[in-house]
Structures are given as structure tokens and as C-alpha cells.
Design an enzyme around this catalytic site. Structure first.
Site, PDB file in Angstrom:
ATOM      1  N   GLN A 243       4.935  -4.557   0.401  1.00 36.71           N
ATOM      2  CA  GLN A 243       4.659  -4.550   1.662  1.00 36.71           C
ATOM      3  C   GLN A 243       4.196  -3.280   1.934  1.00 36.71           C
ATOM      4  OE1 GLN A 243       6.535  -2.577   4.155  1.00 36.71           O
ATOM      5  NE2 GLN A 243       5.373  -3.048   5.904  1.00 36.71           N
ATOM      6  N   SER A 244       2.948  -3.124   2.474  1.00 39.58           N
ATOM      7  CA  SER A 244       2.557  -1.742   2.999  1.00 39.58           C
ATOM      8  C   SER A 244       1.931  -1.201   1.630  1.00 39.58           C
ATOM      9  CB  SER A 244       3.311  -0.914   3.732  1.00 39.58           C
ATOM     10  OG  SER A 244       2.670   0.260   4.190  1.00 39.58           O
ATOM     11  N   ALA A 245       2.759   0.178   1.331  1.00 35.93           N
ATOM     12  CA  ALA A 245       2.208   0.775  -0.030  1.00 35.93           C
ATOM     13  C   ALA A 245       2.627   0.054  -0.973  1.00 35.93           C
ATOM     14  CB  ALA A 245       2.986   2.045  -0.183  1.00 35.93           C
TER      15      ALA A 245
END
Length: 528
Positions: A243-245
Site C-alpha cells: 500500500q502506498s510506498a
């Protein structure tokens, strides 16, 4: 220097440490033998269907002369490891000086749920495993349908987000124990990896190999390949999910290991490699820090500078970095994955068309309000909705659209989702909507933990999301057919939307795709 928003392989099945019982002849279903040692886990009485193995070291501590070197997998099979508490996280700091959604509204996405930096250490490379109790005890439980003759469970290996600056296994909102307890037909793994200057120093004295946090991620996957069978998992059915990074990381991994991905599927929540890698050709950020922690005047002697920095305590380095960033001084400094031609590349379009990405299925998704958290915070919500849309498109939606297009054009099976839930115990202010990271409460099953009970729709949305991910992990090619979720083609109406008034339905994102010019937004956006 602008601060970015981003801020080995043999399988050896392992058995229980005491295959006929514990040291006194009693069943010992909470001890698993691994290459890291004999791991002793726990059962939370409130979650009796899941065995939790928390904070298992997977690599040699990256300290001293091993700071800023590639991880070395542990090989200490006779060690005794008490894996019953969440481990400390890698060196980092959380700023609570400047108001943000994550320090004012939803603390559950911070280490230990705190509004400050949680417990940290440079000795931090650990992995946690949440496995159904029957997977290691041998008791009967309905499992996901095995592929071919396999008897192991599918595995989701999770990479946390945090802008490559923060994150860890002890973030309350993303602990999957309740999910595994609900549906004991899969295993979830999470692990720590180095972040910020300890992960991607971009130091001249290192040469090309710079992205140690990303190398930690590969090492954790290799550890799972060697050891997950001991927890009841199938090393031939492991999916890498971030998730995200963490999602950027999954796509970096996809391109870095095209012929040997180990995993059989990829899941990217709000991020892909097309958001970009950081470039600092003069190595100025590392030198700037070195000059302020006792290693000044060595920019022209990079080997000596590196040796000096390895002798500076991790706390001194982190404290300087935190103090400087908190001061608001210019220029800002940033340490994120840097283009190295090894695990991060400068041209992903070129690499895709050269066939240099893993030919395995993927899920690519975004949240409807991914941009809300990255504009100036106000308790009443953002005043500039065009800025919110700009962040959504530039950092998440357009890179996702172009990622799907590249995969489509190179015959990589791809599914796409949109999370649109707006539940008050996850999004306490209505304007927050499906903000960045809020989907994790649905997937991990933590939505009822923080601000009151969940609604029937919230539970249904969570279950639909969870079941889809488990189906994909069990069979990335055909598993989602059982969820009536069709592969996606850019411009089609087959995006799976979760939480938008119903638990799951298909919808179109064609209008939003029209705002994109490749991986970036069009020059002029509509006024909101």
C-alpha cells in the site's frame, strides 16, 4: 532539493520444531522451525483461530559495518525465538509539529497508534506471520482450494506504506489478525524494511547499490519462500501486496525481478512505479547530513565519508534529520528509492515493452479520495478541491491508469479496483471519504477497532474486499472469476468498486481516465 511524496532462492519445507509434541510430550502447535530458529508464537484468546508469530528476525542486523549493505538472510536454525510481541520498527521519526490528517484525525496509521515516533531500532529486520491455528496444529479446517497437489495455504506478503520514511509491523490499523481469524484459509505476512537515510542513502561511497530498503523486501520474500511451509503456507502461492510506498515497492519489485519474481501475483494499493524514482546525482543530501553529524569535509573523499558515517550512532543521524526537517529550513532533504539501474529504473515504459516485468497477474487500485491527505489540513476539510484532484491524479490515479495500459499492451493480466467507502469510524469527518490508506481497515478487518461499531454495509464491504484478495492469492489467474470480477482494460466498465453504497459492484472510471495524459494529469483540470 524537493521532498518527494514518496519521502537467494531455494525452498526447504520446514516442520514443527517438535513434530511429536513439546519437550515434555505435549502438543506444541505454536513452535515452528525456521532458518532463523525455533519460533514460539502465541494465541490471543479473543482470536482463537489464528496463531501469531511476531517479530521473527529474517536478516543479520544491519548495524556497524553492515549499515548500508545488502541484507544477509539469517541462518541460525537452532536459535530460540520468542515471537509473541510486536517488534520495534526501523529508524524513523513521525512529525506531529505540522497538522495533518494522520496526526489530527486517524492515529491508527502511525506506529503503535501514537502521535509521535514509536519504538525504533537499527536492529529491526523482522517478519511477522499470522496463520490459521489449524494450519500448524493439523486440526481440520476448510482451506482455500489448493493449486494442483499442494496442501499449503495461499500467502499474502504485505509491504507497508509511509512514504519510504515511516512504517512498521506495529501499526494498529494494518494488523491482519482479525482477518485471518475470520477466514482461516490464508496466511498473511508483514515485515520491517529500512526507511529514509538508512534505506536509500544515495551516498557516493557506495557505488550503484543504494536501495537497501527495497533489497530488504526481496530478502523477506526469500525468507518466506524458505520458511512459509512450516506455518502451513504454500511457497508456490505467494502474492506480494503493498500500500502506498509499499505499492510503489511491489511495482519496483515487478520490474527488478522479471524472470525470478518468486511470487505468483502482485497487488498495488494506491501506487505504482510510474510515480517515479528520486534522483540526486551530486549525493548532496547524504553529504549534508554527514557534514552535521561529525563527518564534515569529506565530500571529496566518499569512501572515508561513508566509513565515518558508519561510526555515527543511528540515533544521532535520525535526530539530526528529524530536527532539521522540523525546523522548516530550506533546502529540504529527502531519502527515497533512487534510480540505480538495479532495482529502480529511469524508464518503465521502455522496460515494459522490452518484456522486463514479471509476467504474473496483478491487481491495481486507488481510493476515491487518495488526494485528501496531501493538501493543507483544516478541521473542516480542504478548501481547494482542484488541488485535491491534482494530487489524486498525479500521484495515484494517472500512474495506475498508465500502469494498467502498459500491462494490457504487454499481455499482463490485470484487475483494477476503486475504493469508495466513507464510514464514520474509519473516516471520522465526512470530507475525509475514502482517504489514502483507509481501504486497509476494510482489508485487515480493523474497521471496528477505533471509533465505534461498524455498520452492516461496512462489514459487507470488508468481507468482499478480503474474499477477493484471498481468491486472488489462491489463484491469481482464475480466482477472481468466482468473485465475478473481470480483468480490466483501460476505458472499459469493469473496475471493481468497493464500498460505494454497496459492498462491491462494477463501475466506470472513464471520466477520470480522461483527465490523464499517460502517467500524468492533463495540463488543465476542471474547476471543482
Amino acid at each position: 532539493m524537493k521532498t518527494s511524496i514518496l519521502d537467494l532462492l531455494t525452498f526447504a519445507p520446514l516442520v514443527l520444531a517438535f513434530p511429536h509434541g513439546g519437550p515434555h510430550g505435549h502438543p506444541d502447535t505454536l513452535t515452528v522451525s525456521t532458518t532463523s530458529g525455533h519460533v514460539h508464537g502465541k494465541v490471543d484468546p479473543a482470536l482463537p483461530n489464528v496463531h501469531q508469530y511476531l517479530g521473527i528476525p529474517y536478516a543479520v542486523p544491519p548495524v556497524g559495518d553492515l549499515r548500508w549493505t545488502a541484507p544477509q538472510l539469517l541462518d541460525q536454525p537452532n536459535a530460540q525465538i520468542n515471537a509473541t510481541e510486536h517488534p520495534v520498527s526501523c529508524m524513523q521519526y513521525l512529525s506531529n509539529q505540522h497538522n495533518s490528517l494522520y496526526t489530527q484525525e486517524v492515529l491508527e496509521w502511525n506506529l503503535q497508534g501514537l502521535n509521535r515516533t514509536g519504538a525504533i531500532s537499527e536492529d529491526c529486520l523482522t517478519v511477522s506471520v499470522w496463520a490459521p491455528s489449524a494450519a500448524t496444529s493439523g486440526k481440520g479446517v476448510q482451506r482455500a482450494k489448493p493449486a494442483k497437489d499442494s496442501e499449503g495455504l495461499p500467502v499474502l506478503i504485505f509491504i507497508y506504506g509511509g512514504g519510504f520514511s515511516t512504517g512498521g509491523e506495529d501499526v494498529p490499523g494494518q494488523i491482519p489478525a482479525q482477518w485471518v481469524n475470520r477466514t482461516p484459509d490464508h496466511i498473511v505476512v508483514s515485515f520491517n524494511y529500512r526507511v529514509n537515510i538508512f534505506a536509500s542513502p544515495n551516498a557516493a561511497g557506495l557505488g550503484k547499490e543504494q536501495n537497501f530498503g527495497l533489497l530488504d523486501q526481496r530478502a523477506a520474500v526469500e525468507w518466506c519462500q524458505k520458511n512459509i511451509a512450516g506455518f502451513g503456507g504454500d511457497p508456490a502461492r505467494m502474492v506480494l501486496w503493498g500500500q502506498s510506498a509499499g505499492a510503489f515497492s511491489v511495482d519496483f519489485y515487478n520490474y527488478a525481478y522479471p524472470t525470478d519474481p518468486i511470487v505468483t501475483g502482485l497487488i498495488m494499493d494506491s501506487g505504482t512505479a510510474l510515480t517515479g524514482g528520486y534522483v540526486d546525482p551530486m549525493h548532496s543530501n547524504f553529504t549534508f547530513v554527514a557534514d552535521h553529524v561529525g563527518c564534515s569535509g569529506l565530500a571529496s573523499k566518499p569512501t572515508q565519508q561513508l566509513a565515518c558515517m558508519r561510526n555515527v550512532s543511528a540515533t544521532t543521524i535520525e535526530n539530526f534529520y528529524a530536527t532539521y526537517q522540523e525546523s522548516g529550513a530550506a533546502p529540504g532533504i529527502s531519502f527515497s528509492p533512487t534510480v540505480d539501474g538495479i532495482v529502480v529504473f529511469s524508464n518503465y515504459t521502455e522496460r515494459a515493452f522490452a518484456g522486463l516485468q514479471a509476467k504474473i497477474p496483478a491487481i491495481v487500485g486507488t481510493n476515491a479520495q487518495d488526494g485528501v491527505a496531501f493538501v493543507p489540513y483544516l478541521p473542516t476539510g480542504p478548501t481547494n478541491q482542484t488541488a485535491v484532484l491534482q494530487v489524486l491524479l498525479s500521484e495515484f490515479f494517472c500512474p495506475a491508469t498508465e500502469t494498467v495500459r502498459l500491462r494490457q499492451q504487454t499481455d499482463r493480466l490485470t484487475y483494477r479496483y476503486l475504493y469508495a467507502g466513507n464510514f464514520s469510524n474509519v473516516s471520522p469527518k465526512p470530507w475525509m471519504g475514502a482517504y489514502h490508506s483507509s481501504e486497509l481497515a476494510m482489508i485487515m478487518g480493523t474497521h471496528p477497532d477505533f471509533r465505534g461499531p461498524s455498520t452492516a454495509l461496512e462489514y459487507a464491504t470488508s468481507h468482499a474486499f478480503q474474499d477477493a484478495y484471498v481468491a486472488f492469492a489462491g489463484d491469481p489467474v482464475d480466482g477472481l472469476a468466482g468473485q465475478d470480477w473481470a480483468p480490466y482494460r483501460v476505458g472499459s466498465g469493469s473496475v471493481r468498486e468497493f464500498g460505494g453504497g454497496v459492498a462491491a459492484q462494477d463501475t466506470s472510471v472513464a471520466v477520470d481516465e480522461g483527465y490523464c495524459n499517460g502517467a500524468v494529469p492533463i495540463a488543465v483540470l476542471p474547476t471543482q
